[in-house]
Design an enzyme around this catalytic site. Structure first.
Site, PDB file in Angstrom:
ATOM      1  CG  ASN A 133      -2.231  11.409   2.740  1.00  0.00           C
ATOM      2  OD1 ASN A 133      -1.596  10.720   1.896  1.00  0.00           O
ATOM      3  ND2 ASN A 133      -1.871  11.875   3.882  1.00  0.00           N
ATOM      4  NE  ARG A 188       0.317   1.457   3.175  1.00  0.00           N
ATOM      5  CZ  ARG A 188       1.204   2.229   3.610  1.00  0.00           C
ATOM      6  NH1 ARG A 188       2.371   1.817   3.628  1.00  0.00           N
ATOM      7  NH2 ARG A 188       0.915   3.777   3.785  1.00  0.00           N
ATOM      8  CG  ASP A 205      -3.036   8.040  -1.612  1.00  0.00           C
ATOM      9  OD1 ASP A 205      -3.118   8.488  -0.339  1.00  0.00           O
ATOM     10  OD2 ASP A 205      -2.835   6.850  -1.670  1.00  0.00           O
TER      11      ASP A 205
END
Ligand code: MRU
Length: 340
Positions: free
Chosen positions: A246, A45, A236
């Site tokens: 995020n 991740r 992200d």
């Protein structure tokens, strides 16, 4: 030092982050289905790490496709790319990496299949190596912004585990630590999946960098006491106007930072910037399984049948972000387009 993701003997090797910190185990994904499962279930991740893993996933797919023509090969590859792209919607690095692998494939259409396969592994290796190099640059730029003796708060895990290595937000913190050796680093635990407690605390401990773990609701307490002088987080996806997606809870930290006059920095490589969207409103926010909220470490903490919401990310508006740090330098969020 652990390796987050690598290509090993025709498979994608990952440290299984869903097991950290209690178990340090590596898994080998030998097909696209297991790569997709690893991304979906957070075995790997963090936006850049997801992108790198997907790139190796495309190389893996290519290794398993045998076709008589480039057209047949490419059309099979596109199906596998769709499987990878359907895993998680928010981190743009996933789509960026898949597109780069597709473009590389098209550019080699005239090559024999074995040569094309080898070139795709090399391209994924390049994405990994470039990511690490970008993180060192982000670290160096960001360290200039952290004063000696500062308390620094981070949220989620934007470290080596979330990238090819070194990290983005943790790259800044690592570089600043190398410079000053007198920082107090606070890590938010980051409910519901506890990336701060399980991953950030673990990886800083591996490097002998002292870190103080706090629960998410303690950040305001330490800001008010004057113990935090800077916040540094990853991202992200960054929209063209400088809005930043995020991990859920980032927006709350940014609001708290603004209320206390504390700078709020976002550290991310250019592969995290989505130049195709103008605003954070357009960033798709992943909704994850309710069990992430109703349980902690496998233990149920909420009544059966209760309604649960579980957005995995939030968007912090550009006006709450002091600066965005990329491998190209330090940007005012509203001017992030100029970093292209
Ligand atoms: O759900 P996750 O653990 O993939 O979320 C990760 C984050 O939100 C990180 O802060 C972000 O991806 C930046 S990682 C350099």
């Amino acid at each position: 030092m652990f390796k987050t993701v690598e290509w090993q003997e025709g498979a994608v090797r990952l440290i299984d982050q869903s097991k950290l910190p209690s178990e340090v185990i590596y898994i080998n994904c030998a097909d696209v289905k297991s790569v997709a499962e690893a991304i979906k279930s957070l075995r790997v991740r963090g936006a850049p790490a997801i992108g790198i893993t997907a790139a190796y996933g495309v190389a893996l797919a290519a290794n398993h496709i045998s076709a008589d023509s480039f057209e047949a090969f490419y059309s099979d590859l596109l199906v596998q790319c769709e499987v990878l792209a359907a895993t998680r919607p928010t981190a743009v690095n996933l789509f960026w990496a898949i597109e780069r692998m597709k473009a590389k494939t098209r550019s080699l259409r005239a090559k024999p299949l074995p040569e094309l396969r080898a070139a795709l592994v090399k391209e994924a290796d390049a994405i990994l190596a470039e990511d690490i190099a970008m993180n060192y640059k982000i670290g160096a730029f960001g360290a200039e912004l952290i004063p000696s003796g500062a308390g620094v708060l981070t949220h989620c895990n934007a470290g080596a585990l979330a990238t090819g290595g070194y990290g983005t937000a943790l790259g800044v913190i690592r570089s600043a630590w190398e410079k000053h050796h007198n920082l107090t680093i606070f890590a938010d635990e980051t409910r519901p999946v506890l990336q701060g407690a399980r991953l950030t605390a673990w990886e800083l401990q591996q490097d002998d960098i002292p870190v103080t773990l706090i629960t998410d609701n303690m950040a305001g307490f330490f800001m008010k006491k004057g113990e935090i002088q800077a916040c540094v987080v990853g991202s992200d996806r960054i929209a063209g106007n400088g809005d930043v997606a995020n991990k859920i809870g980032t927006y709350s930290v940014a609001i708290l930072a603004r209320a206390h006059g504390i700078p709020f920095y976002v550290a991310a490589p250019s592969s995290t910037i989505d130049f195709d969207i103008d605003s954070g409103e357009d960033i798709p926010i992943e909704r994850r399984d309710p069990s992430e909220v109703s349980t902690i470490g496998g233990k149920t903490i909420a009544p059966k049948g209760i309604q649960i919401a579980n957005p995995a990310f939030d968007v912090t508006p550009a006006e709450l972000v002091t600066r965005i740090i990329t491998e190209k330098g330090v940007f005012i969020p509203s001017e992030i387009r100029s970093s292209r």
